[in-house]
Design an enzyme around this catalytic site. Structure first.
Site, PDB file in Angstrom:
ATOM      1  NE  ARG A   1      -3.579  -0.505   2.669  1.00  0.00           N
ATOM      2  CZ  ARG A   1      -4.367  -0.757   3.332  1.00  0.00           C
ATOM      3  NH1 ARG A   1      -4.991   0.386   4.087  1.00  0.00           N
ATOM      4  NH2 ARG A   1      -4.678  -2.170   3.764  1.00  0.00           N
TER       5      ARG A   1
ATOM      6  CE  LYS B  55      -7.132  -4.872   2.329  1.00  0.00           C
ATOM      7  NZ  LYS B  55      -8.242  -4.800   3.171  1.00  0.00           N
TER       8      LYS B  55
ATOM      9  CG  ASP C 163     -11.392  -3.227   1.279  1.00  0.00           C
ATOM     10  OD1 ASP C 163     -11.515  -2.935   2.204  1.00  0.00           O
ATOM     11  OD2 ASP C 163     -10.298  -4.073   1.302  1.00  0.00           O
TER      12      ASP C 163
ATOM     13  CG  ASP D 272     -11.595  -5.298   4.511  1.00  0.00           C
ATOM     14  OD1 ASP D 272     -12.126  -4.331   4.743  1.00  0.00           O
ATOM     15  OD2 ASP D 272     -10.639  -5.845   3.889  1.00  0.00           O
ATOM     16  NE  ARG D 273     -10.379  -1.599   8.182  1.00  0.00           N
ATOM     17  CZ  ARG D 273      -9.480  -1.059   9.104  1.00  0.00           C
ATOM     18  NH1 ARG D 273      -9.867  -0.158   9.680  1.00  0.00           N
ATOM     19  NH2 ARG D 273      -8.269  -0.961   8.582  1.00  0.00           N
TER      20      ARG D 273
ATOM     21  CG  HIS E 118     -10.615  -6.178   9.360  1.00  0.00           C
ATOM     22  ND1 HIS E 118     -10.689  -6.159   7.867  1.00  0.00           N
ATOM     23  CD2 HIS E 118      -9.902  -5.083   9.581  1.00  0.00           C
ATOM     24  CE1 HIS E 118     -10.009  -5.174   7.399  1.00  0.00           C
ATOM     25  NE2 HIS E 118      -9.712  -4.582   8.157  1.00  0.00           N
TER      26      HIS E 118
END
Length: 822
Positions: free
Chosen positions: A378, A477, A603, A605-606, A688
């Site tokens: 990143r 990722k 994205d 995922d949280r 997460h």
């Protein structure tokens, strides 16, 4: 003369007919005996051999298990006897020094003992800095013993070595209240030596431990077991199960010689051939009889009339035999060349692997060192994360996938403005290795993870995303062969790029609509029993492509907020862990009267949830609800959480009969630990949530929200009332202290080495967490930004403030230039 010639011809024809008949009979005997032999071989050889091997494997397993049974039984009896001694109960009531002295004496009386502890009821605490540490697993064992629940011996891994815990309540009698426990810890010499003594050449010995609610752990493995046959034995009074698998040597020893089979088959073959010969002989005799004139009174005197009749009769019989057996070429069987081609009898499949082409002498791209982080790649787009670098990352990942036996890789991207260009460069790099690309298009990260489980072609994938970071960032990722890359595995990608260690080939690219598959899978798993009104804030990020559609199909009344895709993120950064980014969502929930609001990160995922009363449900509180739900159906299961989560979560999991496990922050670290521990649920304070119960165990904000709605509709309670039942202490959200990216880890290391935190108990699983009697504090280096991350919790506001000020003082001692706003 003519009659004589005609008779000879008839006799010759009869002989030929008899020969064909006898040949057919012999062939029939051989075919029938072949079939009989095949059937008898299964009964007299194969079945007997299988039974003999099964008995031998079972006997080997029992022989290996019996010493362990005796060892565990005698060890438990020994510890129980020590716990029953009056001196032990007396020492338990004494001072700390008295208990310690008595425990040391007990440990000396136990062969292979490492330590013994006398623990008054309710006084057990975490004690990590000890040769036989007490962690959460040991605390759970102690508390079960105090309740006289299941407290069988357990193995725990400490510094790559197995330690055996044996515990008994004091007093041992179930009729008396428990005053404390005797915990004895032994090294692995005792039980391991028993297994090592068994022959390794006969097969593979495995010892597994399975605590109720957890996946089995392999604690011992020795020998080879390619023989196939296997037998398992449960070890009484333990959580152990021993398995033995036969080796080729044991298979050879139990092989059944085909003596009886050969005897039976020889007998039937000889008997059949004799029968064929006898049948042919009888036919020949009949033919001779039919060929002679029939002698009747007056036949000689009546001339040739009867003889002619006899000749006609013989010709008729010979004609019938010839008619029956002519043109029967029974052995005339052949396989044509064309048939061979069709059946591929002389062909074998071929496979060509892409060559491993190390590009010696070629310089790779400029790689900023800091972008290869603990669990992803990143950095700033266009300057650090460039299309050139993306192509090389694609080559490295494609080569890595091929090295792991994968021929395909899924590719997805988020909605940032530079993601399409980076994804195309990444695709080109992957395909250049000969690895095929399955392009999922613009979808959230959880759908990329889902594809690696759902698609049969591959379990590897890469996502172009910078998650919750601002729009100027991007990254990748990665998952290879089902494992999310983290730490050294991420650095290995960098190393491969530097060495230009790539495969060469021409991979193909195809597109796949994973969104439909994903929604159908969740729809088949989650059922809402009531109507729910829901506001979804996607922050103009990629979750907006999927979330409204998914929850409308689940039957929700959805109000979308910032669900249109805009990679510049015009309304707020896609980071729901910042309270400022949740204010619009709270206002919208209250405006439309929704049952709850859900905020997803950049994205997907949280997940962060807000209630109609404006309360933010932080992920550690959310994890409390999921833990209660999962543990209600899986008693004793492991619950995983990161170092930033509330102490109350640990206590709640224990109270519900689960096993709390604290671990490092980071989605890759958590997923690896989920696999290692077999935990069914896990979560991080950053949002997460990892659900292995009915799902795949990866972090997925969309699926987490679906499961939350399922729980809420089943309970038929407002979400504010549901979470009001969980204990909440005064705490801070995540606090950030800006620091140089290349200095943050060094600052934390200095704080660990030089910080003075008085009576606090430090934990360095991830950064520095210090637990005090009335709260705790944490400092760790952020893996996703140039900052230190801090969080604090206290039993009271006063305790919380004192802990914060203590950390502030120690941090400023390390670096007086730090900007600390508390």
């Amino acid at each position: 003369m003519a009659n004589r010639t005609s008779k000879e011809q008839r006799q010759k024809q009869a002989r030929l007919a008899r020969q064909k008949l006898i040949g057919a009979l012999v062939l029939g005997v051989l075919v029938l005996n072949g079939l009989l032999g095949y059937w008898l071989y299964g009964i007299l050889v194969t079945d007997v051999q299988d039974l003999r091997l099964e008995a031998a494997v079972e006997a080997q397993a029992e022989q290996r298990a019996q010493p362990l049974q005796d060892y565990i039984r005698e060890l438990r009896q020994r510890v129980a006897a020590l716990a029953a001694e009056p001196a032990t109960a007396e020492a338990l009531q004494g001072s700390t020094e008295v208990r310690q002295s008595a425990a040391e004496a007990i440990a000396a009386r136990i062969e292979h003992g490492i330590a013994a502890r006398l623990i008054p009821a309710g006084s057990a605490r975490v004690e990590r800095d000890h040769p036989a540490p007490i962690r959460f697993a040991e605390l759970d064992l102690i508390r079960r013993a105090e309740r006289r629940d299941n407290h069988l011996p357990e193995l725990a891994k400490v510094d790559q070595q197995w330690q055996l815990h044996v515990i008994e309540p004091i007093p041992p009698s179930a009729d008396e209240p428990v005053e404390g426990t005797l915990l004895v810890t032994l090294n692995d010499t005792g039980w391991r030596s028993l297994l090592d003594a068994a022959s390794k050449s006969l097969g593979r010995t495995e010892l597994h431990q399975q605590i109720p609610g957890s996946n089995p752990l392999t604690v011992y493995l020795s020998g080879q077991g390619e023989g196939g046959a296997k037998h398992s034995v449960a070890i009484p009074n333990s959580h152990w199960r021993l398995s033995f698998t036969a080796s080729p040597e044991l298979v050879a020893q139990t092989r059944e010689l085909p003596t009886l089979w050969l005897l039976v088959l020889s007998t039937t073959t000889i008997g059949g051939l004799l029968l064929a010969w006898f049948s042919g002989h009888m036919i020949e005799r009949r033919q001779r009889q039919s060929a002679r004139p029939i002698q009747v009174p007056g036949a000689a005197r009546s001339g040739g009339k009867n003889a002619d009749a006899q000749d006609e009769h013989g010709e008729e019989e010979i004609g019938m035999i010839n008619t029956l057996y002519q043109n029967q070429d029974i052995l005339d069987l052949d396989v044509s060349d064309e048939d061979e081609d069709i059946l591929a009898l002389d062909q074998a499949p071929t496979k060509t692997a892409a060559a491993d082409a190390t590009q010696a002498g070629q310089s790779g791209p400029t790689i900023p060192e800091g972008i290869f982080r603990s669990y992803d790649i990143r950095g700033l787009a266009d300057t650090e994360i460039t299309p050139e670098l993306a192509e090389h990352i694609g080559r490295a990942l494609g080569s890595e996938a091929l090295d792991h036996g994968e021929t395909d890789m899924v590719l997805a991207r988020d909605g940032r403005t530079h993601s399409p260009v980076l994804a195309e460069a990444l695709r080109s790099g992957i395909a250049s290795t000969g690895c095929n690309v399955i392009d999922l298009g613009t979808v959230p990260t959880p759908l990329m993870y889902f594809a690696t489980h759902h698609l049969s072609e591959t379990s590897s994938g890469v996502m172009v995303t910078a998650s919750h970071n601002p729009g100027s960032y991007n990254g990748f990722k990665m998952i290879i062969n089902g494992v999310t890359l983290a730490d050294d595995a991420v650095l290995d990608v960098r190393s491969r790029i530097q060495r230009q260690h790539y495969h060469q080939g021409e991979g193909e690219t195809r597109s796949h609509d994973i969104i439909t598959d994903y929604i159908e899978r969740i729809f088949s798993d989650v059922a809402l029993v009531g109507a729910v009104s829901l506001v979804i804030d996607a922050g103009n990020a990629v979750p907006g492509v999927v979330a409204p559609r998914l929850f409308e199909e689940l039957g929700c009344d959805v109000t979308p907020l910032y669900c249109d895709l805009d990679g510049t993120f015009p309304n707020h950064d896609p980071d729901p862990t910042q309270e400022a980014n949740l204010q619009d969502l709270i206002a919208k929930v209250q405006e439309v009267g929704a049952d709850l609001g859900a905020a997803l990160d950049g994205d997907g995922d949280r997940l962060i949830v807000v209630t109609p009363q404006g309360r933010i449900i932080w992920p550690d509180q959310l994890l409390m609800l999921f833990a209660r739900d999962v543990l209600g159906r899986n008693p004793g299961a492991d619950v995983l959480f990161d170092v930033k989560c509330s102490r109350q979560l640990n206590q709640l999991v224990t109270s519900y009969g689960g096993r709390p496990i604290m671990w490092k922050t980071g989605h890759s670290h958590m997923k690896s630990k989920m696999i290692e521990t077999g935990a069914l649920i896990g979560g991080e304070y950053s949002g997460h949530i990892f659900i292995k119960d009915r799902w795949y165990g990866f972090d997925d904000g969309l699926y987490t929200l679906a499961r939350l709605l399922e729980i809420i509709t089943l309970r038929d309670q407002p979400i504010d009332d549901i979470f009001a039942a969980f204990p909440i202490l005064p705490s801070t959200p995540e606090l950030k202290i800006p620091v140089q990216d290349d200095q943050k880890f060094a600052l934390v290391e200095r704080l660990i080495a030089e910080g003075d935190f008085q009576s606090g108990k430090p934990s360095t699983i991830d950064g520095l967490r210090v637990d005090f009697a009335k709260g705790w504090g944490l400092v760790r280096a952020s893996n996703t930004s140039a900052a230190l991350t801090l969080r604090f919790e206290g039993e009271t506001e006063e305790a919380l403030n004192k802990i914060q000020q203590l950390f502030k003082r120690e941090l400023l001692k390390i670096d007086s230039q730090l900007q600390i706003d508390f």
